[in-house]
Design a protein around this motif. Sequence first.
Motif, short mmCIF file in Angstrom:
data_model
loop_
_atom_site.label_atom_id
_atom_site.label_comp_id
_atom_site.label_asym_id
_atom_site.label_seq_id
_atom_site.Cartn_x
_atom_site.Cartn_y
_atom_site.Cartn_z
N LYS A 7 0.84 -1.20 0.00
CA LYS A 7 0.00 0.00 0.00
C LYS A 7 0.87 1.25 0.00
O LYS A 7 0.61 2.21 0.72
CB LYS A 7 -0.94 -0.02 1.21
CG LYS A 7 -1.91 -1.20 1.19
CD LYS A 7 -2.82 -1.21 2.41
CE LYS A 7 -3.77 -2.41 2.37
NZ LYS A 7 -4.66 -2.44 3.55
N THR B 97 1.95 -2.62 -6.17
CA THR B 97 0.68 -2.00 -5.76
C THR B 97 0.88 -0.84 -4.79
O THR B 97 1.89 -0.73 -4.10
CB THR B 97 -0.25 -3.05 -5.12
OG1 THR B 97 0.42 -3.65 -4.00
CG2 THR B 97 -0.62 -4.11 -6.12
N TYR B 98 -0.19 -0.01 -4.74
CA TYR B 98 -0.16 1.24 -3.97
C TYR B 98 -1.46 1.42 -3.19
O TYR B 98 -2.39 0.63 -3.31
CB TYR B 98 0.07 2.43 -4.93
CG TYR B 98 1.48 2.43 -5.48
CD1 TYR B 98 2.48 3.21 -4.92
CD2 TYR B 98 1.82 1.60 -6.54
CE1 TYR B 98 3.78 3.18 -5.40
CE2 TYR B 98 3.12 1.55 -7.04
CZ TYR B 98 4.09 2.36 -6.46
OH TYR B 98 5.38 2.31 -6.93
N GLN C 177 -4.99 -3.54 -9.76
CA GLN C 177 -5.10 -2.09 -9.89
C GLN C 177 -5.12 -1.63 -11.34
O GLN C 177 -5.38 -0.46 -11.63
CB GLN C 177 -3.97 -1.39 -9.12
CG GLN C 177 -4.18 -1.44 -7.61
CD GLN C 177 -3.20 -0.58 -6.83
OE1 GLN C 177 -2.04 -0.43 -7.21
NE2 GLN C 177 -3.66 -0.02 -5.72
N SER D 94 -8.53 -0.32 -11.68
CA SER D 94 -9.01 0.76 -10.81
C SER D 94 -8.12 1.98 -10.98
O SER D 94 -8.39 2.85 -11.82
CB SER D 94 -9.03 0.27 -9.35
OG SER D 94 -7.76 -0.24 -8.95
N LEU D 95 -7.01 2.06 -10.25
CA LEU D 95 -6.11 3.21 -10.33
C LEU D 95 -5.68 3.51 -11.76
O LEU D 95 -5.72 4.65 -12.22
CB LEU D 95 -4.87 2.93 -9.46
CG LEU D 95 -3.70 3.90 -9.60
CD1 LEU D 95 -4.08 5.29 -9.10
CD2 LEU D 95 -2.48 3.38 -8.84
N ARG E 149 -4.69 8.54 -5.57
CA ARG E 149 -5.03 8.55 -6.99
C ARG E 149 -4.82 9.94 -7.59
O ARG E 149 -4.24 10.09 -8.66
CB ARG E 149 -6.48 8.10 -7.19
CG ARG E 149 -6.87 7.99 -8.67
CD ARG E 149 -8.32 7.59 -8.81
NE ARG E 149 -9.22 8.67 -8.45
CZ ARG E 149 -10.35 8.53 -7.79
NH1 ARG E 149 -10.74 7.33 -7.36
NH2 ARG E 149 -11.12 9.57 -7.51
N GLU F 55 -5.05 2.64 -2.02
CA GLU F 55 -6.29 2.69 -2.81
C GLU F 55 -7.05 3.99 -2.62
O GLU F 55 -8.14 4.16 -3.16
CB GLU F 55 -7.20 1.52 -2.42
CG GLU F 55 -6.64 0.14 -2.74
CD GLU F 55 -6.78 -0.23 -4.20
OE1 GLU F 55 -7.32 0.60 -4.97
OE2 GLU F 55 -6.36 -1.34 -4.58
N SER F 56 -6.50 4.93 -1.87
CA SER F 56 -7.25 6.13 -1.50
C SER F 56 -7.41 7.09 -2.68
O SER F 56 -6.62 7.09 -3.63
CB SER F 56 -6.53 6.86 -0.37
OG SER F 56 -5.29 7.38 -0.81
N GLU F 57 -8.43 7.93 -2.58
CA GLU F 57 -8.65 8.97 -3.58
C GLU F 57 -7.49 9.97 -3.57
O GLU F 57 -7.08 10.47 -4.62
CB GLU F 57 -9.97 9.69 -3.31
CG GLU F 57 -10.30 10.76 -4.35
CD GLU F 57 -11.63 11.43 -4.09
OE1 GLU F 57 -11.90 12.45 -4.75
OE2 GLU F 57 -12.39 10.94 -3.23
#
Length: 693
Positions: free
Chosen positions: A139, A369-370, A409, A412-413, A377, A372-374
């Motif tokens: 994360k 991966t990183y 991701q 998503s991202l 992003r 997931e928060s707005e």
Amino acid sequence: MNSMKKYVIDGVCKVIRDTEGCFNVETILQLHENSEALEQTNLSSNWEIQGFNNYNGSLWHIINLPAIEKKEELNILEFTGVDYFTEVWIDDKFIGSHEGYFQTFTFDVTKALNNNNAQLLIVKVTSPKEEPGKVWPDKKQLIKGIFSHHDCRPGGWSHEYGQDKNTGGIWNSINLYTGLKSFINKIKITSSLDKEFDKAILSIDYKILGSTPDNLDIKIVSPDGNELWSEHQIVDITDFPKNSIKVVIENPDLWYPRELGNPNLYTLTIQANECNTITETFGIREVRLDEVQAFFINGKRMFLRGTNIIPTQFLSELNENRIQAIVNLLTEANINIVRVHAHVNRQEFYNALDEAGILVWQDFALQWTYAESEEFRENAISQIEDMVNQFYNHPSIAFWCCHNEPGDQINSLDVHLEEAVKQLDSTRIIRRASNYEEHPYDGWYWGNYEHFNSTPMGPLVTEFGAQALPSLSSLEKTLTKDNVDKLNWDKWKYHNFQYEQTFNVAQVDPGNSIDEFINNSQTYQQNLLKRAIDFYRRKKHNGITGIFQFMFVDCWPSITWSVVDYYLKTKPGYEQLRLSFQPLYISVELRQTKYNPGTSLQLDIWIINDSQKSYEDTALETVIEANTQTVNQNLSIDSDSVKFISHEKINIKIPENLQPAEYTIKFLLKQNEQIISSNCESIKVVDNMTTWS
């Protein structure tokens, strides 16, 4: 009279460590008066290079500014590379902050400068260690790509050591521009070509800070040094601060990769009175992928023979000499595209690739991966936009890729990142990610390298390869002689050696000495590359459109997938890459490797031509111990083609007088008695068996 001046702020500065983040600018200024509390370091250098070993946290830099005759015009402070968080003061006046490691960024410091007074520039740089387990590695929040997480960096995957040797620091120059009326800080040059490629329309967009100039002198110089176009332009205030002009160039000199033409570079200069002068090089070219992901440049189809590259772990050490040495090695290895792997490099590296005519697949600095928060992003979107804008004018960059091995991701991202890049650049190929599905590691993480006969994970294969030990001298410099002799596997692992894959998947024989182990390891990598590239190239434009070997050069003293070690010594895998990546290549498949004297060779041959040149009246010959035989005469080889010659049409005899031994067969493609391509294979000649032993 132009009163604009540029000061390059370099040399030695004083520093204060702040691992706990407990200092502020007032305490720093107080400590500055007590010189015993301060250390010294060189600017334009990563901390680790300066001896701040494994340092995480903040470092306050105290820099003496030159005495400046202050005028009320614009004064700009420019940073060209700081890793990672930056906060800036002049004396006790806060100037601004920035996040990122590769960007050039500026501050207007006009109000903070005093006339002819000595002042201090205070720069707080923070490059933290992300909390293992909770944040790092899954994360992550720092956008540093391979510089903070990778299997080729110090410590590799280890939760304990994988963030060692922090890349923080002011790694590139600081510039101060004074006495300006205007400051030009961004130029984007977009070219579009007509269908016949004989007319280019240039859109030149530039951003100006400060007052609107009375005029701008804009000049374009052609690749042969002739002034092609110039205009003394009155800037329309209604367009301020963003301005744009269009220029038409008839019969442009197009930029090509070296093997298809010349990497022609134009030069654009924008200048105004009491304004900085900006000079940009650019190329005119068009790139695209078709529906089967075949690559085209200026209408010409091109098979991509690529590699992945991380030239260094510390950008400040990537000087002109190292860049040129690496680019020379790339050129000599017949590589026509490099994937700048999961990071953004320094401008000088891309300049060298522009000039050398080597294409670039440019990854954004996201590795695995990183968060997931707005918030993350939005930060990633902002920084990927910085990448596109900052490196937009490099003609070598043909691909933007938003993320390396993102896993889920990608849905998503990476959707948001891809859309952001598309909004900024319609001239390049944009890939949402390079994910696991195009990274066949047969023979290293699973299976064996003969699996490449199924040409897995095409049509664009963006990673494949195997580790190999460097030479003994490089290995001893990497690990120390004691750690080599005692096979200290913990030290080897720290320097990226993969024990399980080496011995239990690839089944490399350790031999009876370190010399044998090195030879066996290097031979394994060489053989894997040979088999994989042969299989893939035979399927050129028949399911495979490009391949990228992993990895070209070590970014620090280590044991990796590279074919060139950190000290720029080549491994046998490099020579195999050079041979297998010949634009005109003879690929040979031996149907058997053991023969009796007087019997016929059993083999198939592919002649692969990646060039736009066709070859008429060529002859294919074999040479075994000075015995030359003709396989085929009067061969015609089309441009951009694969010609297959089956074993049924090949009649080559093993000479009757050959004694039992191993022999090398040379394959020579000739035109007018000149060798235009060559390859070789090994066979074993054995006695006829006449009795039971």
